[in-house]
Design a protein around this motif. Structure first.
Motif, PDB file in Angstrom:
ATOM      1  N   LYS A 158       0.829  -1.208   0.000  1.00  0.00           N
ATOM      2  CA  LYS A 158       0.000   0.000   0.000  1.00  0.00           C
ATOM      3  C   LYS A 158       0.857   1.250   0.000  1.00  0.00           C
ATOM      4  CE  LYS A 158      -2.394  -1.353   3.576  1.00  0.00           C
ATOM      5  NZ  LYS A 158      -3.359  -1.339   4.695  1.00  0.00           N
ATOM      6  N   ARG A 159       1.905   1.230   0.787  1.00  0.00           N
ATOM      7  CA  ARG A 159       2.796   2.384   0.869  1.00  0.00           C
ATOM      8  C   ARG A 159       3.378   2.724  -0.505  1.00  0.00           C
ATOM      9  NH1 ARG A 159       6.764   5.150   3.559  1.00  0.00           N
ATOM     10  NH2 ARG A 159       8.780   5.140   2.530  1.00  0.00           N
ATOM     11  N   ASN A 160       3.876   1.712  -1.209  1.00  0.00           N
ATOM     12  CA  ASN A 160       4.488   1.959  -2.502  1.00  0.00           C
ATOM     13  C   ASN A 160       3.465   2.219  -3.593  1.00  0.00           C
ATOM     14  OD1 ASN A 160       7.588   1.479  -2.281  1.00  0.00           O
ATOM     15  ND2 ASN A 160       6.677  -0.137  -1.043  1.00  0.00           N
ATOM     16  N   LEU A 161       2.281   1.709  -3.416  1.00  0.00           N
ATOM     17  CA  LEU A 161       1.194   2.023  -4.344  1.00  0.00           C
ATOM     18  C   LEU A 161       0.846   3.510  -4.257  1.00  0.00           C
ATOM     19  CD1 LEU A 161      -0.890   1.019  -6.341  1.00  0.00           C
ATOM     20  CD2 LEU A 161      -2.306   0.265  -4.427  1.00  0.00           C
ATOM     21  N   ILE A 162       0.768   4.043  -3.039  1.00  0.00           N
ATOM     22  CA  ILE A 162       0.495   5.469  -2.846  1.00  0.00           C
ATOM     23  C   ILE A 162       1.643   6.310  -3.409  1.00  0.00           C
ATOM     24  CG2 ILE A 162       0.195   7.284  -1.128  1.00  0.00           C
ATOM     25  CD1 ILE A 162      -2.264   5.569  -1.400  1.00  0.00           C
ATOM     26  N   LEU A 163       2.876   5.882  -3.154  1.00  0.00           N
ATOM     27  CA  LEU A 163       4.031   6.615  -3.681  1.00  0.00           C
ATOM     28  C   LEU A 163       4.010   6.652  -5.211  1.00  0.00           C
ATOM     29  CD1 LEU A 163       7.285   5.755  -1.663  1.00  0.00           C
ATOM     30  CD2 LEU A 163       6.427   8.019  -2.286  1.00  0.00           C
ATOM     31  N   ALA A 164       3.680   5.528  -5.827  1.00  0.00           N
ATOM     32  CA  ALA A 164       3.601   5.482  -7.285  1.00  0.00           C
ATOM     33  C   ALA A 164       2.533   6.432  -7.799  1.00  0.00           C
ATOM     34  CB  ALA A 164       3.319   4.052  -7.744  1.00  0.00           C
ATOM     35  N   GLY A 165       1.414   6.516  -7.080  1.00  0.00           N
ATOM     36  CA  GLY A 165       0.362   7.451  -7.475  1.00  0.00           C
ATOM     37  C   GLY A 165       0.798   8.894  -7.347  1.00  0.00           C
ATOM     38  N   MET A 166       1.524   9.204  -6.287  1.00  0.00           N
ATOM     39  CA  MET A 166       1.995  10.575  -6.083  1.00  0.00           C
ATOM     40  C   MET A 166       2.964  11.010  -7.173  1.00  0.00           C
ATOM     41  SD  MET A 166       2.571  10.741  -1.945  1.00  0.00           S
ATOM     42  CE  MET A 166       1.178  10.998  -0.831  1.00  0.00           C
ATOM     43  N   LEU A 167       3.735  10.062  -7.713  1.00  0.00           N
ATOM     44  CA  LEU A 167       4.739  10.373  -8.726  1.00  0.00           C
ATOM     45  C   LEU A 167       4.231  10.154 -10.149  1.00  0.00           C
ATOM     46  CD1 LEU A 167       7.787   8.737  -6.916  1.00  0.00           C
ATOM     47  CD2 LEU A 167       7.474  11.178  -7.338  1.00  0.00           C
ATOM     48  N   GLY A 207      15.075   8.221  -0.675  1.00  0.00           N
ATOM     49  CA  GLY A 207      14.282   7.075  -0.255  1.00  0.00           C
ATOM     50  C   GLY A 207      15.086   5.792  -0.177  1.00  0.00           C
ATOM     51  N   ARG A 208      14.435   4.749   0.327  1.00  0.00           N
ATOM     52  CA  ARG A 208      15.079   3.441   0.459  1.00  0.00           C
ATOM     53  C   ARG A 208      15.128   2.746  -0.900  1.00  0.00           C
ATOM     54  NH1 ARG A 208      11.514   0.385   4.728  1.00  0.00           N
ATOM     55  NH2 ARG A 208       9.962   1.000   3.178  1.00  0.00           N
ATOM     56  N   ASN A 209      16.142   1.942  -1.096  1.00  0.00           N
ATOM     57  CA  ASN A 209      16.240   1.182  -2.342  1.00  0.00           C
ATOM     58  C   ASN A 209      15.020   0.293  -2.543  1.00  0.00           C
ATOM     59  OD1 ASN A 209      18.743   2.259  -3.043  1.00  0.00           O
ATOM     60  ND2 ASN A 209      19.880   0.659  -1.965  1.00  0.00           N
ATOM     61  N   LEU A 210      14.495  -0.243  -1.447  1.00  0.00           N
ATOM     62  CA  LEU A 210      13.315  -1.095  -1.507  1.00  0.00           C
ATOM     63  C   LEU A 210      12.155  -0.352  -2.149  1.00  0.00           C
ATOM     64  CD1 LEU A 210      11.981  -3.798  -0.563  1.00  0.00           C
ATOM     65  CD2 LEU A 210      11.348  -2.590   1.524  1.00  0.00           C
ATOM     66  N   ASP A 211      11.879   0.862  -1.681  1.00  0.00           N
ATOM     67  CA  ASP A 211      10.781   1.659  -2.231  1.00  0.00           C
ATOM     68  C   ASP A 211      11.048   2.037  -3.687  1.00  0.00           C
ATOM     69  OD1 ASP A 211       9.397   1.611   0.171  1.00  0.00           O
ATOM     70  OD2 ASP A 211      10.348   3.429   0.919  1.00  0.00           O
ATOM     71  N   ILE A 212      12.285   2.397  -3.970  1.00  0.00           N
ATOM     72  CA  ILE A 212      12.630   2.818  -5.337  1.00  0.00           C
ATOM     73  C   ILE A 212      12.377   1.692  -6.328  1.00  0.00           C
ATOM     74  CG2 ILE A 212      14.517   3.564  -6.831  1.00  0.00           C
ATOM     75  CD1 ILE A 212      15.761   4.870  -4.300  1.00  0.00           C
ATOM     76  N   ASP A 213      12.818   0.482  -5.988  1.00  0.00           N
ATOM     77  CA  ASP A 213      12.657  -0.660  -6.897  1.00  0.00           C
ATOM     78  C   ASP A 213      11.184  -1.008  -7.103  1.00  0.00           C
ATOM     79  OD1 ASP A 213      15.390  -0.790  -7.117  1.00  0.00           O
ATOM     80  OD2 ASP A 213      15.629  -2.397  -5.652  1.00  0.00           O
ATOM     81  N   ILE A 214      10.415  -0.991  -6.023  1.00  0.00           N
ATOM     82  CA  ILE A 214       9.001  -1.368  -6.137  1.00  0.00           C
ATOM     83  C   ILE A 214       8.224  -0.330  -6.936  1.00  0.00           C
ATOM     84  CG2 ILE A 214       6.872  -1.794  -4.861  1.00  0.00           C
ATOM     85  CD1 ILE A 214       8.553  -2.930  -2.594  1.00  0.00           C
ATOM     86  N   VAL A 215       8.399   0.944  -6.591  1.00  0.00           N
ATOM     87  CA  VAL A 215       7.666   2.008  -7.293  1.00  0.00           C
ATOM     88  C   VAL A 215       8.023   2.025  -8.772  1.00  0.00           C
ATOM     89  CG1 VAL A 215       7.410   4.517  -7.505  1.00  0.00           C
ATOM     90  CG2 VAL A 215       7.362   3.448  -5.245  1.00  0.00           C
ATOM     91  N   THR A 216       9.295   1.850  -9.074  1.00  0.00           N
ATOM     92  CA  THR A 216       9.716   1.833 -10.479  1.00  0.00           C
ATOM     93  C   THR A 216       9.028   0.701 -11.241  1.00  0.00           C
ATOM     94  OG1 THR A 216      11.878   2.762  -9.895  1.00  0.00           O
ATOM     95  CG2 THR A 216      11.694   1.653 -12.025  1.00  0.00           C
TER      96      THR A 216
END
Length: 765
Positions: free
Chosen positions: A560-569, A597-606
């Protein structure tokens, strides 16, 4: 256990001439505070300063420890002469106020300091004006201090059934609470909130322990220390929320010294000695005073000094930090609802700004001091205002909004605050749960989108960035997408019968989302709209080896966290940057170099963002029902599985691959946002939801929801030996052909797979 509430109604006192700079002014204020005398029978008062809106907390035993030399002797002498031998009671003071109010009204209003006034703070009291070098007389002190003990019955002081706060009952009659300028009308019943502080048994015992330690210290050392729980705990308890973050403020001791006393006392009661962690000052990380942390009766406590701060031009780090009064500490905080204290000794809530309780009741975010000055001193407070407004669905005061919109505030937020600090505040907005779209909407409304999500640039921020391609799309799309995603995530919780533990108290409810939830929850065509799979590996295919990955404790939460981040970007989807000769998506660049940000978030959002088009294509090809034709079923199964593997094969995504489908669905619904915001769902919206839900349902039915972790029945080395070819880049493509066959024939063995490869060697050319 219920708490008692005390309201401090401020009186306007002019203390700051226009030509007096802030550091000098605070020094004058401190001196004036020490000159004012008060009764032993009233614990504290609040006086509001004109212009700066600061306060003076009156101490029952004024001291002059900070003044040295002849001046000290002079003040001590004046103090001994002027101090009354008897002290008026609270009722006496109210009577004196009423008696003097009419006589002083005409002479105290509209009298500005004359041009000849010295830099000393000027106090307007009664019909006389005196410099801070003079002591106020007893009569004038009484005339300018207004005491309002407000009766709230059994502490239920924000009853929904009443349109205003309970009035004050005195012998002079009923005195309603003072209205707050700029505050929403308290008669608006929709804005009222029922709030009571209930101490848990654990909290009650902790308060008793701390109170007893303070009493023992006073009896032994002859020095008094006042303990108050500060900030978020008080706010959350008033809102009826649980909170395990207790910050205990001390007025005359270092936190570590008091923690040692607590440890000694607990040992005397037979408890085990606990470790005390001392966190040193670190201004760069916003740690301005030493903090001591220890566990008391199973709950971690932070002991820290109340403080007063002075800021220099061009820095958000205070240039001077001293021990402060509760009032000084309250006024240096970011917003009024975070400036409340809970007095451990009196078991009462103290509102030294005179605004915190009202703002909490009315759902209002504003600063204790003048907002421009507050944000100028520490621009990060802008982000905190947005975060708390979004978290509780409160309204930001108009004067605070205007200050944030000032280009100078936007500029200092860019230049004075590190990207890490902005990223940390954004993380909290996302992790707070409810209100993520509200936070993004406020960021956009206040013109801060390009500050928080600064686009890629060719500069020293990211060394190696040589060019930027593409352009940013409408930032409104980000708000619309995040709002839609919030709604879809709420469907998954309600359908699964789960509570979202990230949802907190909300002052307002989004009526559009509530209407949509009433039309979509607990239905067959929405029951698989979840951010992560919840099934185990299918037992029917035990012969397929699985890639062993580390189990995540909360995959849905991270998804959910990375889904929201992807939406924001999302507005940056068509933009990229060249870094060290490699093309990097703009969203990845912003997360890595902008928000740190963390590499984890970067990889997932990308991965989520780059998968949108493929997902939309495969969903359009997927039938709502299972095909009758066996060959068509196998083809569909293989096409679905290959997309799932493309997303989930990246280790950090794994079980969170459904997030990519929720993102794809959200993007398709953006054109329908206006009607969705009103809670209206037409047939087209339902059709889009049904086809995405059908894909997710079939993935589970086909037992391919875990195919991202499948290993190849024939690996690359075996494939080269079998086909008698050399290893090379083509092997990766050949392995994809093998996996597609595995998805079409999930019950087949390794030998069968090898036979098929040999029979179809023409596919591996």
């Amino acid at each position: 256990m219920l708490a008692t509430f005390v309201k401090f109604t401020p009186v306007h006192v002019s203390l700051r001439p226009a030509n007096l700079h802030l550091p000098q002014y605070l020094q004058r204020v401190d001196t004036t505070r020490r000159l004012l005398l008060s009764s032993d029978r009233i614990s504290c008062y609040s006086i509001r300063y004109k212009l700066l809106y600061s306060t003076i907390a009156l101490s029952s035993r004024p001291t002059f420890s900070r003044i040295r030399g002849p001046r000290q002797q002079q003040l001590v002498s004046l103090h001994s002469q002027d101090r009354p031998k008897t002290y008026p009671t609270c009722q006496d003071r109210i009577t004196n106020i009423n008696a003097l109010e009419g006589a002083t009204k005409n002479t105290t209003q509209g009298v500005p300091p004359s041009a000849g006034d010295s830099p000393s703070a000027t106090v307007v009291a009664g019909t006389k004006r005196r410099a801070s070098s003079e002591l106020l007389s007893s009569e004038n002190r009484i005339s300018k201090v207004r005491i309002e003990p407000i009766s709230y019955g059994t502490s239920v002081f924000f009853a929904r059934a009443k349109s205003t706060l309970a009035p004050t009952s005195t012998s002079q009659g009923t005195t309603p609470p003072a209205s707050q300028e700029g505050t929403p009308d308290s008669s608006n019943e929709a804005g009222l909130r029922s709030m009571v502080i209930h101490l848990t048994e654990q909290e009650d015992k902790i308060c008793s322990v701390l109170d007893e330690v303070a009493k023992r210290y006073e009896a032994k050392q002859g020095k008094k220390v006042q303990l108050r729980i500060a900030g978020g705990w008080v706010r959350d308890k008033l809102l009826g929320l649980s909170c395990h973050d207790l910050d205990v403020g001390l007025d005359t001791m270092m936190g570590y010294d008091f923690a040692v006393l607590v440890n000694e006392y607990m040992e005397s009661l037979g408890h085990e000695k606990r470790t005390i962690a001392k966190i040193a000052t670190n201004p760069e990380k916003s740690k301005h005073l030493e903090t001591a942390t220890m566990v008391v009766l199973g709950m971690p406590l932070d002991f820290v000094n109340l403080r007063s701060e002075v800021y220099d031009e061009g820095s958000r780090i205070p240039s001077e930090i001293t021990f402060g009064t509760p009032s000084e500490d309250a006024y240096r905080r970011d917003i009024t609802i975070n400036a409340l204290f809970y007095n451990i000794h009196t078991r009462s809530v103290e509102d030294f700004t005179g605004k915190g309780l009202e703002d909490l009741k009315n759902g209002y975010i504003r600063t204790p001091l003048e907002p421009f000055e507050t944000f100028w001193q520490d621009p990060l407070r802008v982000m905190r205002c947005i975060r708390f407004a979004a978290r509780f669905q409160f309204n930001i005061a108009e004067e605070a909004k205007q200050a944030i919109l000032d280009p100078r505030i936007k500029q200092v937020l860019k230049t004075k605050i590190s990207k890490e600090r902005i990223g940390a505040e954004l993380d909290k907005m996302i992790d707070d749960g409810a209100g993520r779209s509200t936070a993004l909407g406020l960021i956009q409304e206040l013109g801060l989108y390009d500050v928080v999500f600064a686009p890629p640039e060719v500069n020293d921020v990211a060394k190696g960035t040589t060019s930027v391609q593409g352009e940013i799309r409408s930032t409104e799309e980000a708000f619309k997408l995040v709002w839609i995603i919030e709604w879809l995530l709420k469907i998954s919780h309600s359908s699964a019968g789960e509570e979202d533990d990230s949802i907190v108290y909300q002052g307002q409810v989004d009526e559009g989302q509530e209407k949509l939830l009433g039309q979509t929850r607990d239905l067959a065509w929405t029951n698989h709209l979840c951010p992560a799979i919840k099934t185990d590996i299918a037992p029917e295919i035990p012969h397929i080896p699985q890639v062993t990955v580390k189990e995540e404790p909360f995959p849905a939460k991270l998804g959910k966290r990375n889904l929201i981040l992807a939406g924001m970007l999302y507005p940056y989807r068509d933009m990229s940057a060249t870094v060290n000769k490699k093309i990097v998506p703009a969203g990845s660049w912003i997360l890595r170099y902008g928000l740190k940000g963390r590499n984890l978030d970067i990889d997932i959002v990308t991965k989520l963002t780059e998968s949108i088009k493929n997902i939309q294509e495969v969903v359009d090809r997927t039938l709502l029902t299972i095909p009758d034709n066996e060959e068509a079923l196998r083809e569909e199964r293989a096409s679905m599985g290959m997309v799932i593997r493309d997303i989930g094969f990246i280790t950090v995504v794994g079980k969170k691959w459904p997030c990519a489908f929720l993102l794809g669905l959200g993007v398709e619904l953006i054109p329908k946002f206006d009607q969705l915001k009103q809670g209206v769902m037409d047939g087209d919206v339902r059709a889009k939801i049904e086809k995405y839900n059908a894909f997710l349902t079939k993935a589970e039915t086909y037992d391919i929801d875990h195919c991202f972790s499948w290993k190849y029945l024939v690996d690359g080395k075996e494939l080269t030996q079998l086909l008698k070819i050399r290893p090379g880049p083509k092997i990766t493509e050949f392995l994809q052909i093998v996996m597609r066959w595995q998805l079409m024939h999930p019950q087949s063995s390794k030998d069968e797979c090898q036979d098929w490869i040999l029979e179809n060697s023409h596919l591996f050319q």
